[in-house]
Design a protein around this motif. Structure first.
Motif: not given
Length: 76
Positions: A20-28, A31-49
């Motif tokens: 399961k962890e390997v699968n999550d890492f592969i998804d990650f 995700l990093k390869q898709e620029r728009e999704l990656w930027e959304s992820w960064i924005t989300f994590t910054e807002s969580l902080k």
């Protein structure tokens, strides 16, 4: 044996919880390869902080958040 084959063999021999962890890492990685999704992820994590910061700094954190909105670093 190729790296792909070795990796698959390792995954096949892992306990299910690690798979399961390997699968999550592969998804990650994908995700990093898709620029728009990656930027959304960064924005989300910054807002969580920002949301998890101590309430004693609420005004300072709010001002920092507003400055990031104004500068375009994050989007509402």
């Amino acid at each position: 044996m190729s790296v792909r084959e070795l990796t698959i063999l390792k995954i096949q021999n892992m306990p299910e919880i690690l798979v399961k962890e390997v699968n999550d890492f592969i998804d990650f990685i994908f995700l990093k390869q898709e620029r728009e999704l990656w930027e959304s992820w960064i924005t989300f994590t910054e807002s969580l902080k920002l949301s998890e910061l101590d309430m004693s700094d609420y005004l300072t954190n709010l001002q920092r958040y507003e400055e990031k909105l104004i500068s375009g670093e994050i989007k509402w």
